[in-house]
Design a protein around this motif. Structure first.
Motif, PDB file in Angstrom:
ATOM      1  N   VAL A  37       0.833  -1.210   0.000  1.00  0.00           N
ATOM      2  CA  VAL A  37       0.000   0.000   0.000  1.00  0.00           C
ATOM      3  C   VAL A  37       0.862   1.252   0.000  1.00  0.00           C
ATOM      4  CG1 VAL A  37      -1.663   1.344   1.344  1.00  0.00           C
ATOM      5  CG2 VAL A  37      -1.973  -1.126   1.084  1.00  0.00           C
ATOM      6  N   LEU A  38       1.880   1.285   0.867  1.00  0.00           N
ATOM      7  CA  LEU A  38       2.695   2.500   1.013  1.00  0.00           C
ATOM      8  C   LEU A  38       3.683   2.693  -0.130  1.00  0.00           C
ATOM      9  CD1 LEU A  38       3.480   2.494   4.849  1.00  0.00           C
ATOM     10  CD2 LEU A  38       1.712   3.765   3.624  1.00  0.00           C
ATOM     11  N   PHE A  42       0.012   3.741  -3.125  1.00  0.00           N
ATOM     12  CA  PHE A  42       0.036   5.176  -2.838  1.00  0.00           C
ATOM     13  C   PHE A  42       0.878   5.951  -3.844  1.00  0.00           C
ATOM     14  CE2 PHE A  42       2.111   8.826  -0.788  1.00  0.00           C
ATOM     15  CZ  PHE A  42       0.984   9.615  -0.550  1.00  0.00           C
ATOM     16  N   GLY A  45      -1.099   6.116  -7.131  1.00  0.00           N
ATOM     17  CA  GLY A  45      -2.207   7.066  -7.043  1.00  0.00           C
ATOM     18  C   GLY A  45      -1.730   8.506  -7.024  1.00  0.00           C
ATOM     19  N   TYR A  46      -0.663   8.762  -6.278  1.00  0.00           N
ATOM     20  CA  TYR A  46      -0.138  10.135  -6.205  1.00  0.00           C
ATOM     21  C   TYR A  46       0.405  10.579  -7.560  1.00  0.00           C
ATOM     22  CZ  TYR A  46       2.337  14.188  -4.346  1.00  0.00           C
ATOM     23  OH  TYR A  46       2.764  15.465  -4.105  1.00  0.00           O
TER      24      TYR A  46
END
Length: 321
Positions: A37-38, A42, A45-46
Motif C-alpha cells: 500500500v505505502l 500510494f 495514485g499520487y
C-alpha cells in the motif's frame, strides 16, 4: 439433546480455530500488505494525481491541467524516439536472455566433471549489484585504459570509443546480459523437473536428442519459459540504472549527458523529473508506460498461453477442488 450440545460445541471450536488461523494469516502478511500500500498503490495514485497538474516539484500549489500532459506526451517526438529505443533494446536482450539461459541450463544439466563449480560461476554474476557491475564494464570499455581496447590493440585494431555514439548501446546490452545466471538457475530447475519417464519413452520410440528436446523437454518447461519472457520483458523495458551509469559524466550532469543511443524511456522520464522539473508531464509518461506494459503483458499471456503445455489444467484443477 446431549448430542446436539456436543455438536454445537464442536462447531464453535471449529469456528474459533478458523478465526484464529485467519487472524494469523493476515498477521503474517501484514508487512507485505503495508509495504504494498505505502510503496506501490500510494505512489501510483499520487503520480496519477500529479499527471493531471503542471506541478514543478517545488511550488506549494498544483494547477489542474487535465489531460494536457498526456496530449503533450503523445505528441512529443522525443518520447516516441525513446520508446522506440527501449523497444529495440527489449527485442535484442529478451531473446538473447531466454535462449542463452536455456542453452547454458542444458549444458549445466549434463553430468560432467566439476558441474557444481560451473553452475556457481555462471550464477555468480547475477548476485553482483547492478551499480558495481555497470561501473566495472564501464572501466573495461574505456577508450584509453579499458581492457577491451587493450585486447583489440594486441590484434592490431584501432581503439573504439565504446561509451560514445551508437556503440554505447552495445555496452548496455553486454551489461544487461551479464546477469543471465538468474534465468539459467530457473531453467535448470525446470529441466530437472521434467519426468525421466517421458525421455525414456521418447528413446524407445526412436527419437534422437533434438526430437526429444523439441517434443518432450520444450513443452514440459514451456510455462517457465513464458514466465521468463514476461518478467524479462518487463525488466528490460524498465531499465534505468545501467543506461544512466554508462554516461560519460558523473553526478547531476549524468542525466543530461547520456548518449542518444542509450536515452531510453526511463532515462527520458528521469530527465523530465529532475533535470527539467516537469513533474506532471513525467508522471503522465510513467502512467502511459505503465498502461503500455500492462497491455503488452496481457497480450503475451493470451498469445503465449496457447502454446504452453500444462501437466494439469489450472482451470479444471480449481473447479475439481
Amino acid at each position: 439433546m446431549q448430542f446436539l450440545a456436543i455438536g454445537a460445541g464442536r462447531k464453535r471450536r471449529r469456528g474459533a480455530t478458523h478465526a484464529n488461523s485467519s487472524g494469523a494469516f493476515y498477521a503474517f502478511i501484514s508487512p507485505w500488505l503495508v509495504g504494498t500500500v505505502l510503496l506501490t498503490f500510494f505512489p501510483l495514485g499520487y503520480a496519477l494525481w500529479i499527471s493531471f497538474t503542471n506541478w514543478d516539484g517545488i511550488a506549494p500549489t498544483q494547477s489542474w491541467v487535465g489531460l494536457e500532459n498526456y496530449a503533450d506526451a503523445l505528441a512529443d517526438p522525443e518520447m516516441w524516439a525513446s520508446l522506440r529505443r527501449t523497444g529495440l533494446l527489449a527485442l535484442v536482450v529478451v531473446p538473447l536472455t531466454i535462449a542463452g539461459g536455456l542453452v547454458l541450463a542444458l549444458l549445466l544439466n549434463e553430468k560432467v566433471r566439476w558441474r557444481t563449480g560451473f553452475r556457481t560461476l555462471v550464477y555468480l554474476p547475477a548476485i553482483v549489484p547492478p551499480v558495481a557491475a555497470t561501473l566495472t564494464w564501464k572501466l573495461l570499455f574505456d577508450r584509453d585504459s579499458g581492457a577491451i581496447n587493450g585486447v583489440l590493440n594486441v590484434f592490431g585494431a584501432d581503439a573504439v570509443s565504446w561509451l560514445t555514439g551508437n556503440t554505447v548501446s552495445v555496452v548496455l546490452i553486454v551489461v544487461m546480459l551479464w546477469g543471465i545466471g538468474a534465468g539459467v538457475l530457473i531453467n535448470l530447475a525446470a529441466l530437472q523437473d521434467v519426468p525421466a519417464e517421458l525421455h525414456e519413452a521418447a528413446r524407445l520410440d526412436g527419437a534422437n536428442a533434438f526430437t526429444a528436446f523439441r517434443h518432450v523437454t520444450l513443452p514440459s518447461i514451456s510455462p517457465v519459459l513464458l514466465f521468463q519472457v514476461i518478467t524479462s520483458t518487463i525488466g528490460v523495458l524498465q531499465t534505468f540504472v545501467p543506461a544512466l551509469l554508462l554516461s560519460p559524466a558523473n553526478g547531476a550532469a549524468a542525466i543530461t549527458s547520456v548518449p542518444e543511443a542509450n536515452r531510453i524511456f526511463m532515462i527520458d522520464v528521469y530527465a523530465q523529473y529532475f533535470a527539467y522539473s516537469r513533474y506532471g508531464y513525467a508522471s503522465a509518461l510513467l502512467w502511459l508506460f505503465f498502461m503500455a506494459i500492462l497491455v503488452l503483458t496481457v497480450i503475451t499471456f493470451k498469445v503465449g498461453g496457447r502454446t504452453v503445455f500444462y501437466a494439469v489444467d489450472p482451470s479444471r484443477e480449481g473447479s475439481e477442488s
